[in-house]
Each structure stands twice: as structure tokens, then as C-alpha cells.
Design a protein around this motif. Structure first.
Motif, PDB file in Angstrom:
ATOM      1  N   PHE A  69       0.856  -1.194   0.000  1.00  0.00           N
ATOM      2  CA  PHE A  69       0.000   0.000   0.000  1.00  0.00           C
ATOM      3  C   PHE A  69       0.892   1.245   0.000  1.00  0.00           C
ATOM      4  O   PHE A  69       1.813   1.341   0.826  1.00  0.00           O
ATOM      5  CB  PHE A  69      -0.902   0.042   1.238  1.00  0.00           C
ATOM      6  N   PRO A  70       0.645   2.212  -0.872  1.00  0.00           N
ATOM      7  CA  PRO A  70       1.437   3.445  -0.834  1.00  0.00           C
ATOM      8  C   PRO A  70       1.240   4.150   0.514  1.00  0.00           C
ATOM      9  O   PRO A  70       0.128   4.134   1.060  1.00  0.00           O
ATOM     10  CB  PRO A  70       0.845   4.290  -1.971  1.00  0.00           C
ATOM     11  N   ALA A  71       2.311   4.745   1.050  1.00  0.00           N
ATOM     12  CA  ALA A  71       2.213   5.415   2.353  1.00  0.00           C
ATOM     13  C   ALA A  71       1.135   6.495   2.299  1.00  0.00           C
ATOM     14  O   ALA A  71       1.074   7.273   1.347  1.00  0.00           O
ATOM     15  CB  ALA A  71       3.567   6.035   2.700  1.00  0.00           C
ATOM     16  N   GLY A  72       0.290   6.499   3.316  1.00  0.00           N
ATOM     17  CA  GLY A  72      -0.706   7.568   3.448  1.00  0.00           C
ATOM     18  C   GLY A  72      -1.889   7.464   2.491  1.00  0.00           C
ATOM     19  O   GLY A  72      -2.702   8.388   2.412  1.00  0.00           O
ATOM     20  N   CYS A  73      -2.010   6.357   1.765  1.00  0.00           N
ATOM     21  CA  CYS A  73      -3.127   6.299   0.790  1.00  0.00           C
ATOM     22  C   CYS A  73      -4.443   5.956   1.503  1.00  0.00           C
ATOM     23  O   CYS A  73      -4.456   5.457   2.628  1.00  0.00           O
ATOM     24  CB  CYS A  73      -2.840   5.326  -0.341  1.00  0.00           C
ATOM     25  N   THR A  74      -5.529   6.284   0.840  1.00  0.00           N
ATOM     26  CA  THR A  74      -6.869   5.929   1.321  1.00  0.00           C
ATOM     27  C   THR A  74      -7.383   4.776   0.463  1.00  0.00           C
ATOM     28  O   THR A  74      -7.207   4.791  -0.759  1.00  0.00           O
ATOM     29  CB  THR A  74      -7.821   7.141   1.197  1.00  0.00           C
ATOM     30  N   VAL A  75      -7.969   3.797   1.120  1.00  0.00           N
ATOM     31  CA  VAL A  75      -8.450   2.615   0.400  1.00  0.00           C
ATOM     32  C   VAL A  75      -9.974   2.523   0.542  1.00  0.00           C
ATOM     33  O   VAL A  75     -10.506   2.546   1.648  1.00  0.00           O
ATOM     34  CB  VAL A  75      -7.774   1.333   0.934  1.00  0.00           C
ATOM     35  N   TYR A  76     -10.633   2.447  -0.607  1.00  0.00           N
ATOM     36  CA  TYR A  76     -12.099   2.466  -0.669  1.00  0.00           C
ATOM     37  C   TYR A  76     -12.533   1.140  -1.292  1.00  0.00           C
ATOM     38  O   TYR A  76     -12.097   0.783  -2.376  1.00  0.00           O
ATOM     39  CB  TYR A  76     -12.505   3.620  -1.575  1.00  0.00           C
TER      40      TYR A  76
END
Ligand code: ATR
Length: 268
Positions: A202-209
Motif C-alpha cells: 500500500f502506498p504510504a498515506g493512501c486511502t483505500v475504498y
């Protein structure tokens, strides 16, 4: 306000829409009822012709009828035209109109984000992915990429909407600020143990929906939360597409927190 509302789809066993809208009508003191109408595809032309003589004030439309109802309408919103699908029928000055509140529902939980994600990666290229593309464009996300197991479908969508197609195998080489899953990977049943993203990437700081809401916490969301990513559950999309329908039909806002609690309870 009084009247008849409902949902058409096939099959309709699982729908939470009657629970949501009937609660909303009761809360607002409206003399209205919302029922489920399971209709097979070959029943749609006759139903849509009769709809003009029946006392329906509004209808929700779900799979597999979101495209087939379009030819029976007097008007479609620009948003519904862009998605190429309708999930809401309503009347406006005697005209039978179609809107797509899936788009509004999808972007509602992202509207408050500060800053707005600069980039988004959509996983999947079906109807829900189309709604995501239109919604993310409406939100103003500058860099939108799409990856799909069948690459040609992602490429066709990328061409149509002027976004980027990424090969399914290369999706995790990207570093999007927002990852949006529209595939059934993670859905309860045979897909529950799957995730469309590697937990270590997961990319650092990303939001996952995840637009999947059964289960409420998919493997994708669980693993994203475990490494500190923000997460958005598909229940938010379902809730907000319903709130937008209710507003369109009644001009009133349903109590959002109460409606969310109701749906959480309905999901067990
Ligand atoms: P919806 O209308 O909910 O978007 P859909 O139109 O059936 O549903 O689209 C489902 C999407 O999930 C498709 O993009 C599909 O990929 P394909 O185009 O290759 O069929 C994707 N999908 C379904 N099962 C998948 C799986 N096991 N792995 C990856 N993607 C999958």
C-alpha cells in the motif's frame, strides 16, 4: 407527501433499500411506502410502459436493469448519460427522469477529504467502475488510472474518459493516493479470502475504498487499516446513494447517522 416508491431488480433477495427508505418515510412523517418489485428482464418493457399510469412517485433501479430502463425515459441527467446507467427514476414536471445516485453515493464520503486525493486507481472495469470514473472526475481528481483483469476493458474505458489504463499485473507499481476496488474480490462467499492489493504494497498515506459492503470489513480494508491507511467501506456508498434518492424524491434530508445505524443493524 404520500405515495408509492419501490425498487426493481432481479433477483432482489438481498436489498436493504426498502429498510432504508421506509425508515426515512417514517422519520419524516410521510404517508409513503417503498416496496421491492423483483422483475425479470423480459418484464421490463411492459412495466416501464405501465409505470406512467401507476401511482409511483419514484423508483430505484438495480442490476440487471440499470441500462435497459433508459430507453423508456423522457430525460436523463448529464451524470446518468456519462455513466450510461440509471439507478433512480423520478418525476419532474410530468417527465419521467433518470439519475445515477451511485455516483453521488460513491463520492459523498470523499468530499470532506482535505486535501482531495491527487490521484486514484480504480480496480475493475464494469458498471461500478464507470460510476467511479465519473464520480472522481466530478470531484476533481486530476490523475485517474484504471486496472482490470481483462486489460481491453480498462483500455476502452481509459479511451472513453481520457484517463490512464494500467496493466492488471502492474497495478501495484503505481502509488495512487486513493485505491478504489470495484471488483468482487473480498465479497462474502467464495471471494471473501481474496484482496485485489498486496498487503505489503500500500502506498504510504493512501486511502483505500472498497465498494464491497458484505462483509463490512473486507480483507482489503482490514489489511489497509493495519498499515495505517485511511479506509472507506462500501456501506458509505450504499447509504449515500440512498440518501441522494430520498432527497430527490422528497426534497428532504434523511438523518444520516440514524440511517447508518439502521443499515449496520440490518447487516448484522
Ligand atoms: P459491476 O457492475 O458491479 O461493476 P461487473 O460489470 O460484473 O460488475 O464488473 C465486475 C468487474 O470485476 C470486472 O471488471 C471484472 O473483471 P473482468 O472484466 O476481467 O471480468 C472484475 N472481476 C471479477 N472477478 C474478478 C477476479 N476474480 N479478479 C479480478 N477481477 C475480477
Amino acid at each position: 407527501m404520500s405515495g408509492l416508491y419501490g425498487i426493481i431488480g432481479w433477483p432482489l433477495g438481498h436489498t436493504m433499500s426498502p429498510t432504508l427508505h421506509n425508515w426515512g418515510f417514517r422519520q419524516s412523517g410521510a404517508d409513503a411506502a417503498y416496496a421491492a418489485y423483483p422483475l425479470e428482464p423480459d418484464q421490463i418493457p411492459d412495466f416501464m410502459r405501465r409505470v406512467r399510469d401507476e401511482p409511483f412517485l419514484g423508483l430505484s433501479v438495480t442490476i440487471p436493469h440499470k441500462r435497459t430502463v433508459m430507453e423508456f425515459l423522457d430525460h436523463m441527467t448529464d451524470r446518468a448519460v456519462r455513466v450510461g446507467a440509471v439507478n433512480t427514476l423520478y418525476w419532474d414536471e410530468g417527465k419521467l427522469c433518470g439519475e445515477n445516485t451511485d455516483v453521488l453515493g460513491l463520492i459523498a464520503p470523499l468530499r470532506h477529504m482535505q486535501p482531495l486525493p491527487a490521484s486514484a486507481m480504480i480496480l475493475g472495469a464494469g458498471g461500478a467502475a464507470r460510476a467511479a470514473v465519473v464520480g472522481f472526475k466530478e470531484l476533481g481528481i486530476a490523475d485517474i488510472a484504471i486496472a482490470n483483469r481483462t486489460g481491453e476493458k480498462a483500455e476502452a474505458l481509459a479511451e472513453e474518459f481520457s484517463i490512464r489504463a494500467v496493466a492488471w499485473e502492474s497495478r501495484m507499481e503505481e502509488e495512487p493516493a486513493l485505491i478504489c476496488n470495484t471488483t468482487p474480490l473480498g465479497m462474502s462467499g467464495t471471494m471473501e479470502t481474496f484482496s485485489p492489493w498486496d498487503a505489503k504494497r500500500f502506498p504510504a498515506g493512501c486511502t483505500v475504498y472498497d465498494i464491497v459492503y458484505n462483509p463490512l470489513e473486507t480483507r482489503l480494508l482490514r489489511e489497509a487499516a493495519a498499515v495505517g491507511c485511511g479506509t472507506v467501506s462500501g456501506l458509505e456508498m450504499f447509504l449515500h446513494q440512498g440518501l441522494a434518492q430520498f432527497r430527490l424524491w422528497t426534497g428532504k434530508d434523511m438523518d444520516e447517522a440514524g440511517a447508518r445505524a439502521l443499515l449496520l443493524c440490518a447487516l448484522g
